[in-house]
Design a protein around this motif. Structure first.
Motif, short mmCIF file in Angstrom:
data_model
loop_
_atom_site.label_atom_id
_atom_site.label_comp_id
_atom_site.label_asym_id
_atom_site.label_seq_id
_atom_site.Cartn_x
_atom_site.Cartn_y
_atom_site.Cartn_z
N GLU A 6 15.27 26.81 13.47
CA GLU A 6 15.28 27.35 14.82
C GLU A 6 14.01 26.94 15.54
N SER A 7 14.12 26.77 16.84
CA SER A 7 12.96 26.48 17.68
C SER A 7 13.23 26.96 19.09
N GLY A 8 12.18 26.97 19.90
CA GLY A 8 12.34 27.32 21.30
C GLY A 8 11.84 28.71 21.67
N GLY A 9 11.42 29.47 20.67
CA GLY A 9 10.88 30.79 20.98
C GLY A 9 9.53 30.71 21.65
N GLY A 10 9.04 31.86 22.08
CA GLY A 10 7.73 31.90 22.73
C GLY A 10 7.53 33.18 23.49
N LEU A 11 6.50 33.18 24.31
CA LEU A 11 6.16 34.33 25.15
C LEU A 11 6.66 34.05 26.56
N VAL A 12 7.39 34.99 27.12
CA VAL A 12 7.93 34.82 28.46
C VAL A 12 7.86 36.16 29.18
N GLN A 13 7.70 36.10 30.49
CA GLN A 13 7.67 37.32 31.29
C GLN A 13 9.08 37.87 31.49
N PRO A 14 9.18 39.16 31.72
CA PRO A 14 10.50 39.73 32.03
C PRO A 14 11.15 39.00 33.20
N GLY A 15 12.44 38.75 33.06
CA GLY A 15 13.17 37.98 34.07
C GLY A 15 13.18 36.50 33.81
N GLY A 16 12.39 36.05 32.86
CA GLY A 16 12.31 34.62 32.56
C GLY A 16 13.42 34.17 31.63
N SER A 17 13.35 32.88 31.24
CA SER A 17 14.38 32.27 30.41
C SER A 17 13.76 31.52 29.25
N LEU A 18 14.53 31.42 28.19
CA LEU A 18 14.20 30.58 27.05
C LEU A 18 15.50 29.98 26.52
N ARG A 19 15.39 28.81 25.91
CA ARG A 19 16.53 28.24 25.22
C ARG A 19 16.16 28.02 23.77
N LEU A 20 16.87 28.74 22.90
CA LEU A 20 16.66 28.58 21.47
C LEU A 20 17.58 27.48 20.94
N SER A 21 17.05 26.75 19.98
CA SER A 21 17.82 25.69 19.35
C SER A 21 17.95 25.96 17.86
N CYS A 22 19.11 25.68 17.32
CA CYS A 22 19.36 25.77 15.87
C CYS A 22 19.84 24.39 15.43
N ALA A 23 19.00 23.70 14.71
CA ALA A 23 19.32 22.35 14.26
C ALA A 23 19.64 22.37 12.77
N ALA A 24 20.70 21.67 12.40
CA ALA A 24 21.13 21.64 11.01
C ALA A 24 20.84 20.29 10.38
N SER A 25 20.57 20.32 9.08
CA SER A 25 20.46 19.09 8.30
C SER A 25 21.19 19.30 6.98
N GLY A 26 21.80 18.24 6.50
CA GLY A 26 22.54 18.32 5.24
C GLY A 26 24.00 18.69 5.39
N PHE A 27 24.42 19.03 6.59
CA PHE A 27 25.82 19.33 6.85
C PHE A 27 26.06 19.23 8.36
N THR A 28 27.35 19.19 8.73
CA THR A 28 27.73 19.04 10.14
C THR A 28 28.02 20.41 10.72
N LEU A 29 27.22 20.80 11.69
CA LEU A 29 27.26 22.16 12.23
C LEU A 29 28.55 22.50 12.95
N ASP A 30 29.17 21.52 13.61
CA ASP A 30 30.34 21.87 14.43
C ASP A 30 31.58 22.16 13.60
N TYR A 31 31.50 22.04 12.28
CA TYR A 31 32.64 22.41 11.44
C TYR A 31 32.68 23.91 11.14
N TYR A 32 31.59 24.61 11.48
CA TYR A 32 31.44 25.98 11.00
C TYR A 32 31.09 26.96 12.11
N THR A 33 31.33 28.23 11.81
CA THR A 33 30.93 29.30 12.71
C THR A 33 29.41 29.46 12.66
N VAL A 34 28.81 29.58 13.83
CA VAL A 34 27.35 29.73 13.94
C VAL A 34 27.04 31.00 14.72
N GLY A 35 26.09 31.75 14.22
CA GLY A 35 25.70 32.99 14.88
C GLY A 35 24.21 33.13 15.03
#
Length: 127
Positions: A6-35
């Motif tokens: 996972e990446s993309g976390g940080g400190l943000v003010q209320p009302g702001g935005s962040l985009r978290l990323s979940c990157a996979a290695s060793g398997f193909t992510l779009d074959y599976y349920t991700v939460g």
């Protein structure tokens, strides 16, 4: 080796935005349920969002509905969690998880019915 990062976390003010990323290695992510699960200090872990594999249905906790959006980026073998209108109560460590079996809804997240998890990324919403 199967891995989620996972990446993309940080400190943000209320009302702001962040985009978290979940990157996979060793398997193909779009074959599976991700939460996404979050853990705040002193609180129970909460299933935040999920995207199924076959139907690509998306699910959100009531606390984030209308503010968070989960999506796949298959070319990057990743899943994103776009978080808008962030609130202090969104603060916590966010974990990405994968279930080999197709899952609907969010119940599988709180009952640990998943197979692979990442190390988490910290999100802090504060002024």
């Amino acid at each position: 080796q199967l891995q989620l990062v996972e990446s993309g976390g940080g400190l943000v003010q209320p009302g702001g935005s962040l985009r978290l990323s979940c990157a996979a290695s060793g398997f193909t992510l779009d074959y599976y349920t991700v939460g996404w699960i979050r853990q705040a200090p002193g609180k129970e872990r909460e299933g935040v969002s999920s995207i199924s594999a076959i139907t690509e249905n998306t699910y959100y906790a009531d606390s984030v509905k209308g503010r968070f959006t989960i999506s796949r980026a298959n070319a990057e073998n990743a899943v994103y969690l776009q978080m808008d209108s962030l609130k202090p109560e969104d603060t916590g460590v966010y974990y990405c998880v994968v279930a080999w079996k197709e899952k609907d809804g969010l119940d599988y997240l709180s009952s640990y019915q998943y197979d692979v998890g990442g190390q988490g990324t910290q999100v802090t919403v504060s002024s």
